[in-house]
Design a protein around this motif. Structure first.
Motif, PDB file in Angstrom:
ATOM      1  N   ALA A  36      32.566  23.878   7.449  1.00  0.00           N
ATOM      2  CA  ALA A  36      31.578  24.084   8.501  1.00  0.00           C
ATOM      3  C   ALA A  36      32.204  23.874   9.873  1.00  0.00           C
ATOM      4  N   GLY A  37      33.395  23.309   9.869  1.00  0.00           N
ATOM      5  CA  GLY A  37      34.131  23.093  11.114  1.00  0.00           C
ATOM      6  C   GLY A  37      35.167  24.187  11.309  1.00  0.00           C
ATOM      7  N   THR A  38      36.303  23.771  11.859  1.00  0.00           N
ATOM      8  CA  THR A  38      37.359  24.739  12.139  1.00  0.00           C
ATOM      9  C   THR A  38      38.654  24.315  11.452  1.00  0.00           C
ATOM     10  N   VAL A  39      39.280  25.256  10.797  1.00  0.00           N
ATOM     11  CA  VAL A  39      40.573  24.997  10.169  1.00  0.00           C
ATOM     12  C   VAL A  39      41.573  26.035  10.664  1.00  0.00           C
ATOM     13  N   GLU A  40      42.663  25.542  11.198  1.00  0.00           N
ATOM     14  CA  GLU A  40      43.737  26.456  11.570  1.00  0.00           C
ATOM     15  C   GLU A  40      44.884  26.198  10.622  1.00  0.00           C
ATOM     16  N   GLY A  41      44.932  26.990   9.579  1.00  0.00           N
ATOM     17  CA  GLY A  41      45.956  26.811   8.558  1.00  0.00           C
ATOM     18  C   GLY A  41      45.424  27.291   7.218  1.00  0.00           C
ATOM     19  N   PRO A  42      46.292  27.296   6.233  1.00  0.00           N
ATOM     20  CA  PRO A  42      45.908  27.843   4.934  1.00  0.00           C
ATOM     21  C   PRO A  42      45.032  26.896   4.101  1.00  0.00           C
ATOM     22  N   ILE A  43      44.201  27.480   3.274  1.00  0.00           N
ATOM     23  CA  ILE A  43      43.343  26.714   2.369  1.00  0.00           C
ATOM     24  C   ILE A  43      43.522  27.271   0.962  1.00  0.00           C
ATOM     25  N   GLU A  44      43.719  26.356   0.015  1.00  0.00           N
ATOM     26  CA  GLU A  44      43.813  26.801  -1.376  1.00  0.00           C
ATOM     27  C   GLU A  44      43.133  25.776  -2.277  1.00  0.00           C
TER      28      GLU A  44
END
Lengths: 188, 114
Positions: free
Chosen positions: A27-35
């Protein structure tokens, strides 16, 4: 929300990566990969700039990066996706903004069964399966159209093949035509 | 602060790397490595592990934290909790069974103590 569900709340920004097991809601912000090996939900208002991988993926917020799901991928109307999406099943709901390549990997298990059932009564439902496949509305109809034409062509061929015997009669006008041609040719 | 509902959760099998900032509460049951600069309460669960310098409003530790902590509010190390690093906070509590390796600096008027 189960114990295994993780949530990056609105208001938080992560510059880095997230990986592991369980479900995840951004629900926030992610700058980078997610797995993750579970379900990944990018909530409305959530922002991810990076490639995402999950078993199933639902995007309601913004994604700038490639998305890959093992089972299914769904882009909701509130979503903005700039990047390639890939999954065995891809749903893009009308209203979603998507810029990228859509790849439906592998052979989908459910759609063929639906097509077979729906082919019987009417060929129209073939277009109805279009929203299930992807947003590009034009390609699926063309497929269904070609499917419709194919059987008709076969029927015509079959009818033509059965009729040939009687055509012995039509040969008469053909001969007349030839005679006319011959008669006209020498005349000039 | 226990019993207070925390907005965010990093699950037990999740590994997060990087810099986290913003304004929200967060519970960490998984692994976090990097840097945390959050205007909110960070709770580290019994299975949680945080390796990062932390700047937070408040910190509650039931798991393991490695890094220097700066808190505008309170820092509490609960039973089973382990903190390795220097702590600068307004309030600090270390419960029975909690461990702290590092220094403590609290902002208070030390006129009377000297």
């Amino acid at each position: 929300m189960s114990v295994r569900t993780s949530l990056l709340p609105a208001g938080l920004t992560l510059v880095g990566s997230i990986e592991g097991k369980g479900d995840l809601v951004i629900a926030g912000t992610v700058e980078g990969p997610i797995e993750v090996d579970g379900d990944l939900l990018i909530e409305e208002g959530g922002v991810v700039r990076g490639d995402v991988r999950a078993a199933s993926l639902v995007i309601k917020g913004q994604l700038g990066g490639d998305a890959s799901a093992k089972v299914s991928l769904r882009v909701e109307p509130s979503a903005t996706v700039v990047g390639d999406v890939a999954a065995p099943r891809v749903n893009i709901v009308e209203g979603a903004r998507v810029r990228g390549r859509v790849t439906m990997t592998g052979e989908p298990v459910v759609p063929p069964a639906v097509r077979r059932r729906r082919r019987g009564p009417e060929p129209v439902p073939a277009t109805a399966s279009a929203p299930a496949t992807a947003a590009p509305v034009t390609p699926p109809p063309s497929v269904s159209a070609s499917e419709d034409h194919a059987p008709k062509a076969r029927r015509r061929r079959r009818r033509g093949a059965r009729k040939p015997p009687p055509p012995t009669i039509p040969t008469v006008p053909r001969q007349k035509a030839r005679r006319k041609d011959r008669t006209f040719e020498p005349a000039p | 602060m226990t019993g207070r509902r925390l907005d965010g959760t990093i699950g037990p099998d999740l590994v997060v790397h990087g810099k986290l900032d913003g304004k929200s509460d967060l519970r960490i049951d998984g692994i976090f490595e990097g840097e945390i600069d959050v205007d909110g309460t960070i709770a580290v669960g019994p299975d949680g592990s945080v390796t990062a310098p932390l700047r937070v409003s408040a910190l509650e530790i039931e798991g393991e934290v490695r890094g220097d902590v700066t808190a505008s509010g309170g820092v509490s190390v609960r039973a089973g909790g382990r903190l390795v690093g220097d702590v600068r906070a307004r309030r600090i509590a270390i419960d029975d069974g909690g461990s702290l390796q590092g220094g403590i600096e609290m902002d208070f008027d030390d006129g009377e103590a000297r």
